[in-house]
Motif scaffolding. Sequence first.
Motif, short mmCIF file in Angstrom:
data_model
loop_
_atom_site.label_atom_id
_atom_site.label_comp_id
_atom_site.label_asym_id
_atom_site.label_seq_id
_atom_site.Cartn_x
_atom_site.Cartn_y
_atom_site.Cartn_z
N ASP A 1 47.71 82.51 53.18
CA ASP A 1 48.28 81.46 52.32
C ASP A 1 49.70 81.11 52.75
O ASP A 1 50.09 79.94 52.73
CB ASP A 1 48.29 81.92 50.86
CG ASP A 1 46.90 82.00 50.27
OD1 ASP A 1 46.00 81.37 50.84
OD2 ASP A 1 46.76 82.68 49.22
N GLU A 2 50.43 82.11 53.17
CA GLU A 2 51.81 81.89 53.58
C GLU A 2 51.84 81.03 54.84
O GLU A 2 52.64 80.12 54.97
CB GLU A 2 52.47 83.25 53.82
CG GLU A 2 53.95 83.23 53.67
CD GLU A 2 54.51 84.63 53.73
OE1 GLU A 2 54.35 85.29 54.77
OE2 GLU A 2 55.12 85.06 52.73
N GLU A 3 50.93 81.31 55.77
CA GLU A 3 50.86 80.52 57.00
C GLU A 3 50.44 79.08 56.69
O GLU A 3 50.96 78.13 57.27
CB GLU A 3 49.88 81.16 57.99
CG GLU A 3 50.40 82.46 58.57
CD GLU A 3 49.35 83.16 59.44
OE1 GLU A 3 48.30 82.55 59.73
OE2 GLU A 3 49.62 84.30 59.81
N ASP A 4 49.49 78.91 55.75
CA ASP A 4 49.05 77.57 55.38
C ASP A 4 50.20 76.77 54.76
O ASP A 4 50.35 75.57 55.03
CB ASP A 4 47.89 77.64 54.38
CG ASP A 4 46.60 78.16 55.01
OD1 ASP A 4 46.50 78.10 56.24
OD2 ASP A 4 45.74 78.63 54.24
N MET A 5 50.98 77.43 53.95
CA MET A 5 52.11 76.74 53.31
C MET A 5 53.12 76.31 54.35
O MET A 5 53.67 75.20 54.28
CB MET A 5 52.78 77.65 52.27
CG MET A 5 51.95 77.82 51.02
SD MET A 5 52.59 79.03 49.85
CE MET A 5 54.25 78.57 49.63
N LEU A 6 53.36 77.15 55.35
CA LEU A 6 54.31 76.82 56.40
C LEU A 6 53.81 75.63 57.22
O LEU A 6 54.57 74.72 57.53
CB LEU A 6 54.54 78.04 57.28
CG LEU A 6 55.55 77.87 58.41
CD1 LEU A 6 56.92 77.53 57.84
CD2 LEU A 6 55.61 79.10 59.27
N GLU A 7 52.53 75.63 57.54
CA GLU A 7 51.97 74.53 58.32
C GLU A 7 52.06 73.22 57.52
O GLU A 7 52.39 72.17 58.08
CB GLU A 7 50.50 74.83 58.68
CG GLU A 7 50.37 75.88 59.75
CD GLU A 7 48.92 76.24 60.01
OE1 GLU A 7 48.00 75.53 59.52
OE2 GLU A 7 48.70 77.24 60.69
N HIS A 8 51.74 73.28 56.25
CA HIS A 8 51.79 72.10 55.40
C HIS A 8 53.22 71.54 55.32
O HIS A 8 53.45 70.32 55.43
CB HIS A 8 51.28 72.46 54.00
CG HIS A 8 51.31 71.32 53.04
ND1 HIS A 8 50.49 70.22 53.18
CD2 HIS A 8 52.07 71.09 51.94
CE1 HIS A 8 50.73 69.37 52.21
NE2 HIS A 8 51.70 69.88 51.43
N PHE A 9 54.19 72.44 55.20
CA PHE A 9 55.60 72.04 55.12
C PHE A 9 56.04 71.37 56.41
O PHE A 9 56.70 70.33 56.42
CB PHE A 9 56.48 73.26 54.81
CG PHE A 9 57.95 72.95 54.79
CD1 PHE A 9 58.52 72.27 53.73
CD2 PHE A 9 58.76 73.32 55.86
CE1 PHE A 9 59.87 71.97 53.71
CE2 PHE A 9 60.11 73.04 55.83
CZ PHE A 9 60.67 72.35 54.77
N LEU A 10 55.69 71.98 57.54
CA LEU A 10 56.09 71.42 58.83
C LEU A 10 55.44 70.06 59.07
O LEU A 10 56.07 69.15 59.63
CB LEU A 10 55.74 72.39 59.96
CG LEU A 10 56.58 73.66 59.99
CD1 LEU A 10 56.04 74.61 61.04
CD2 LEU A 10 58.03 73.36 60.25
#
Length: 187
Positions: free
Chosen positions: A169-178
């Motif tokens: 989930d943390e990686e998904d949030m980072l990708e979405h933000f970028l």
Amino acid sequence: MALVFAHTEKYPDEPPLVNIKSVRGIKPDDLTSLKEKLDQEATENLGMAMIYTLLDSAKEWLTEKYGQNAGDEEPDKTEEPAEEVIIPHGEAVTVESFMAWRERFEAELALQRAKLMPESALTAPKEKKLSGRQYFESGRHITKGAGTVAEEDEEEEEDIEFDDDFEDDEEDMLEHFLAEQTGKSSA
């Protein structure tokens, strides 16, 4: 004696005009000598305000000349001052009456203070207030603060459920933000 002073336009650089009159039995020769004395003093004080100085000098001269021998030349009528009658008003204050008044007064003050104080202060037992240092050293601040924080943490822990895929989930949030950031910068 009557002294009359008149200022000139250039006063205090010029002496004031002085007129002396006898009101009670001062001889004309004495008035002339006083006028000469005042004129001499006025010339000594040129450039300064001098009316008060001249008046003071005339008072001294009058006291020296007529103050000690006033009884010899002109006997004054000596009137004995009438005794003042003091009419007492109110109650005479004695130690007993003062003590009774004081007790009544202190009772009134206590009643007024009691009216102004909140009831909780009157009924609650009086605790000795601690200074900031004493409060800190007693450790009460730790127990009070820790108890409320711990209870809040327990409530929050009950509401939050963690997934096993937390890292994903943390990686998904980072990708979405970028992706949002790059979309904004290209637009």
